[in-house]
Design a protein around this motif. Structure first.
Motif, mmCIF file in Angstrom:
data_model
loop_
_atom_site.group_PDB
_atom_site.id
_atom_site.type_symbol
_atom_site.label_atom_id
_atom_site.label_comp_id
_atom_site.label_asym_id
_atom_site.label_seq_id
_atom_site.Cartn_x
_atom_site.Cartn_y
_atom_site.Cartn_z
ATOM 1 N N GLY A 23 -3.842 49.263 -10.015
ATOM 2 C CA GLY A 23 -3.083 50.107 -10.927
ATOM 3 C C GLY A 23 -1.934 49.376 -11.590
ATOM 4 O O GLY A 23 -1.631 49.600 -12.778
ATOM 5 N N THR A 24 -1.271 48.492 -10.849
ATOM 6 C CA THR A 24 -0.162 47.726 -11.420
ATOM 7 C C THR A 24 -0.665 46.756 -12.490
ATOM 8 O O THR A 24 -0.078 46.660 -13.580
ATOM 9 C CB THR A 24 0.573 46.949 -10.315
ATOM 10 O OG1 THR A 24 1.190 47.886 -9.426
ATOM 11 C CG2 THR A 24 1.661 46.053 -10.897
ATOM 12 N N TRP A 25 -1.737 46.026 -12.198
ATOM 13 C CA TRP A 25 -2.308 45.126 -13.201
ATOM 14 C C TRP A 25 -2.743 45.902 -14.448
ATOM 15 O O TRP A 25 -2.490 45.469 -15.582
ATOM 16 C CB TRP A 25 -3.491 44.368 -12.616
ATOM 17 C CG TRP A 25 -3.136 43.150 -11.823
ATOM 18 C CD1 TRP A 25 -2.971 43.073 -10.471
ATOM 19 C CD2 TRP A 25 -2.919 41.813 -12.309
ATOM 20 N NE1 TRP A 25 -2.662 41.791 -10.090
ATOM 21 C CE2 TRP A 25 -2.632 40.987 -11.199
ATOM 22 C CE3 TRP A 25 -2.947 41.240 -13.581
ATOM 23 C CZ2 TRP A 25 -2.371 39.627 -11.323
ATOM 24 C CZ3 TRP A 25 -2.680 39.874 -13.719
ATOM 25 C CH2 TRP A 25 -2.399 39.086 -12.597
ATOM 26 N N SER A 49 6.013 44.744 -3.232
ATOM 27 C CA SER A 49 5.274 45.561 -4.177
ATOM 28 C C SER A 49 5.268 44.867 -5.535
ATOM 29 O O SER A 49 6.327 44.601 -6.100
ATOM 30 C CB SER A 49 5.925 46.942 -4.308
ATOM 31 O OG SER A 49 5.549 47.571 -5.507
ATOM 32 N N MET A 50 4.091 44.581 -6.048
ATOM 33 C CA MET A 50 3.992 43.976 -7.370
ATOM 34 C C MET A 50 4.574 44.898 -8.434
ATOM 35 O O MET A 50 5.213 44.444 -9.387
ATOM 36 C CB MET A 50 2.528 43.656 -7.686
ATOM 37 C CG MET A 50 2.321 42.939 -9.006
ATOM 38 S SD MET A 50 0.566 42.585 -9.291
ATOM 39 C CE MET A 50 0.636 41.848 -10.928
ATOM 40 N N PHE A 51 4.359 46.195 -8.271
ATOM 41 C CA PHE A 51 4.899 47.170 -9.228
ATOM 42 C C PHE A 51 6.413 47.040 -9.335
ATOM 43 O O PHE A 51 6.978 47.028 -10.435
ATOM 44 C CB PHE A 51 4.509 48.578 -8.793
ATOM 45 C CG PHE A 51 5.020 49.670 -9.694
ATOM 46 C CD1 PHE A 51 4.374 49.965 -10.879
ATOM 47 C CD2 PHE A 51 6.147 50.400 -9.352
ATOM 48 C CE1 PHE A 51 4.855 50.969 -11.718
ATOM 49 C CE2 PHE A 51 6.633 51.405 -10.172
ATOM 50 C CZ PHE A 51 5.973 51.689 -11.361
ATOM 51 N N GLU A 52 7.087 46.944 -8.184
ATOM 52 C CA GLU A 52 8.544 46.811 -8.193
ATOM 53 C C GLU A 52 8.968 45.443 -8.712
ATOM 54 O O GLU A 52 9.955 45.336 -9.457
ATOM 55 C CB GLU A 52 9.094 47.043 -6.790
ATOM 56 C CG GLU A 52 8.968 48.486 -6.313
ATOM 57 C CD GLU A 52 9.608 48.706 -4.962
ATOM 58 O OE1 GLU A 52 10.215 49.784 -4.767
ATOM 59 O OE2 GLU A 52 9.518 47.823 -4.083
ATOM 60 N N ILE A 194 -10.081 40.748 -6.060
ATOM 61 C CA ILE A 194 -8.984 39.943 -5.538
ATOM 62 C C ILE A 194 -8.070 39.531 -6.682
ATOM 63 O O ILE A 194 -8.465 39.556 -7.852
ATOM 64 C CB ILE A 194 -9.491 38.690 -4.780
ATOM 65 C CG1 ILE A 194 -10.349 37.812 -5.696
ATOM 66 C CG2 ILE A 194 -10.278 39.101 -3.545
ATOM 67 C CD1 ILE A 194 -10.831 36.523 -5.050
ATOM 68 N N GLY A 195 -6.852 39.151 -6.344
ATOM 69 C CA GLY A 195 -5.897 38.734 -7.358
ATOM 70 C C GLY A 195 -4.500 38.703 -6.795
ATOM 71 O O GLY A 195 -4.236 39.236 -5.704
ATOM 72 N N GLY A 196 -3.593 38.108 -7.517
ATOM 73 C CA GLY A 196 -2.205 38.081 -7.092
ATOM 74 C C GLY A 196 -1.610 39.477 -7.047
ATOM 75 O O GLY A 196 -2.025 40.369 -7.780
ATOM 76 N N GLY A 197 -0.638 39.672 -6.158
ATOM 77 C CA GLY A 197 0.081 40.937 -6.108
ATOM 78 C C GLY A 197 -0.503 41.982 -5.195
ATOM 79 O O GLY A 197 -0.003 43.099 -5.126
ATOM 80 N N ASP A 198 -1.564 41.637 -4.462
ATOM 81 C CA ASP A 198 -2.145 42.578 -3.506
ATOM 82 C C ASP A 198 -1.507 42.323 -2.140
ATOM 83 O O ASP A 198 -1.584 41.209 -1.619
ATOM 84 C CB ASP A 198 -3.663 42.369 -3.437
ATOM 85 C CG ASP A 198 -4.357 43.415 -2.579
ATOM 86 O OD1 ASP A 198 -3.684 44.347 -2.107
ATOM 87 O OD2 ASP A 198 -5.579 43.289 -2.389
ATOM 88 N N TRP A 199 -0.918 43.375 -1.565
ATOM 89 C CA TRP A 199 -0.352 43.264 -0.228
ATOM 90 C C TRP A 199 -0.837 44.397 0.679
ATOM 91 O O TRP A 199 -0.202 44.712 1.681
ATOM 92 C CB TRP A 199 1.169 43.247 -0.278
ATOM 93 C CG TRP A 199 1.733 41.897 -0.619
ATOM 94 C CD1 TRP A 199 1.763 40.795 0.180
ATOM 95 C CD2 TRP A 199 2.343 41.505 -1.849
ATOM 96 N NE1 TRP A 199 2.344 39.736 -0.483
ATOM 97 C CE2 TRP A 199 2.724 40.137 -1.726
ATOM 98 C CE3 TRP A 199 2.623 42.150 -3.048
ATOM 99 C CZ2 TRP A 199 3.348 39.430 -2.749
ATOM 100 C CZ3 TRP A 199 3.237 41.456 -4.061
ATOM 101 C CH2 TRP A 199 3.603 40.113 -3.913
ATOM 102 N N ALA A 200 -1.974 44.997 0.336
ATOM 103 C CA ALA A 200 -2.523 46.063 1.178
ATOM 104 C C ALA A 200 -3.049 45.475 2.482
ATOM 105 O O ALA A 200 -3.515 44.336 2.522
ATOM 106 C CB ALA A 200 -3.638 46.797 0.439
ATOM 107 N N LYS A 201 -3.016 46.260 3.538
ATOM 108 C CA LYS A 201 -3.392 45.754 4.850
ATOM 109 C C LYS A 201 -4.910 45.597 4.969
ATOM 110 O O LYS A 201 -5.688 46.237 4.251
ATOM 111 C CB LYS A 201 -2.881 46.681 5.945
ATOM 112 C CG LYS A 201 -3.566 48.038 6.013
ATOM 113 C CD LYS A 201 -3.087 48.815 7.234
ATOM 114 C CE LYS A 201 -3.853 50.118 7.392
ATOM 115 N NZ LYS A 201 -3.490 50.844 8.624
#
Length: 367
Positions: A23-25, A49-52, A194-201
């Motif tokens: 969603g952020t991308w 959080s990539m969004f933040e 996959i991609g940068g900014g993903d920090w989900a568990k």
């Protein structure tokens, strides 16, 4: 460059799940395309959080609400009067579906129904793309890709919830929306993003970079599991092109489309990790195999994307090494080089668009 027929410039676009990874991308790309975006999410799902980090809350209409609550969702859409809706909000973690099955079902099934019902209540024209997952298919682990007409279902709660979301989508379309020519809607399925900014568990890239940032090898459960990995911008280009095409082509109304990578993108987990570690530029062992599999994981799952090629002339842009490079450089830039991630993210979107134009992608050449 003309992208997506300039469908989003100056238009109002709702993105549910806008604070999540995809969603952020998508939200950032839409702002670059000149859209006025309203994001709907129940909060910030990860830390970091990539969004933040990108500061998107200051450039869009940021609405914090739970899609499981029908009335606030309907009110938000009625007030905003969107031209487009992209529904990504979901409980997207397989392991969480085992610990919280009811929460997963209510978010992915009831939440999707609430969004569809809110779209149904809109008085004017709107084009919507409902994003589910490649896990919506009943996976029998055959070697060829699943087609949009194959059986829906799943052995686990997450897969079942995504299959159910697709059934709800088709029911709403046939019961209500196909009789509303000013509203057009389709569903999109993708996976192994996959991609940068993903920090989900419990995601292999996330587990890897978090371990490596502490100079520890990542613990991997299923090193031989094979996936057709794709960079996040690949399915997003498909979603955006589907939305733009759907708005002008009624033949696409009510249809479902797969978006996946090139066939040669399939790699074992252990290969992906080893290739990604090259961008970390460190000298410790990058992984350890635990053999501990606490929940069912499919060994093989890939999509047939011929329908997107035939009807949309959509094809993936990146090759495997380019995908890994973009992921590796994003996380290395964040953890090792302390780069400006906002600039890095925009540069990667611009690089992707450049490569798409260079390779003749239909969505960037249209006018």
């Amino acid at each position: 460059m003309v992208m997506f027929n300039d469908a989003y410039e100056g238009k109002k676009v709702v993105v549910t799940g806008h604070t999540g990874f995809k969603g952020t991308w998508l939200t950032r790309w839409l702002t670059l395309l000149g859209a006025e975006v309203m994001g709907i999410s129940d909060g910030i799902p990860t830390n970091p959080s990539m969004f933040e980090i990108l500061g998107l809350e200051y450039t869009i209409h940021n609405r914090i609400m739970d899609i499981r609550q029908a009335e606030p969702i309907s009110k938000a859409l009625l007030e905003f009067q969107p031209d487009y809706v992209f529904h990504l909000a979901a409980q997207a973690i397989v392991s969480t579906s085992y610990s919280d099955p009811l929460g997963t079902i209510s978010t992915n099934v009831i939440g999707t129904a609430n969004v569809l019902d809110a779209i149904r209540q809109l008085p004017g024209a709107c084009t919507a793309v409902i994003i589910t997952s490649d896990k919506c298919y009943e996976n029998v682990e055959w070697e060829w890709g699943y087609r949009e007409t194959d059986h829906l279902g799943g052995k686990d709660i997450y897969s079942a919830s995504k299959g159910a979301a697709e059934i709800i989508f088709h029911a709403y379309f046939n019961s209500f929306l196909k009789h509303r020519p000013e509203i057009r809607i389709a569903s999109a399925r993708a996976g192994n993003v996959i991609g940068g900014g993903d920090w989900a568990k419990d995601r292999i890239i996330v587990d890897s970079v978090l371990s490596w940032s502490n100079r520890q090898p990542v613990q991997i459960r299923s090193p031989e599991a094979t996936r057709p990995w794709q960079h996040v911008l690949e399915p997003l280009s498909g979603y955006l092109w589907l939305g733009a095409s759907l708005a002008t082509n009624a033949r696409l109304n009510g249809e479902s489309f797969n978006f996946g990578p090139r066939a040669e993108q399939s790699r074992r987990v252990v290969d992906l990790i080893s290739d990604l570690f090259e961008y970390w530029q460190q000298d410790f062992n990058c992984y350890q195999i635990t053999g501990n599999v606490p929940f069912h994981e499919a060994g093989l799952l890939k999509l047939n994307c011929d329908k997107a090629l035939f009807y949309l002339k959509w094809e993936p842009t990146l090759f495997y090494d380019e995908c890994v490079r973009m992921v590796g450089e994003w996380y290395a830039g964040f953890y090792m080089q302390k780069q400006n991630v906002r600039e890095l993210t925009q540069k990667q979107i611009e690089l992707y668009m450049h490569l798409a134009k260079e390779r003749g992608s239909r969505w960037i050449l249209s006018n």
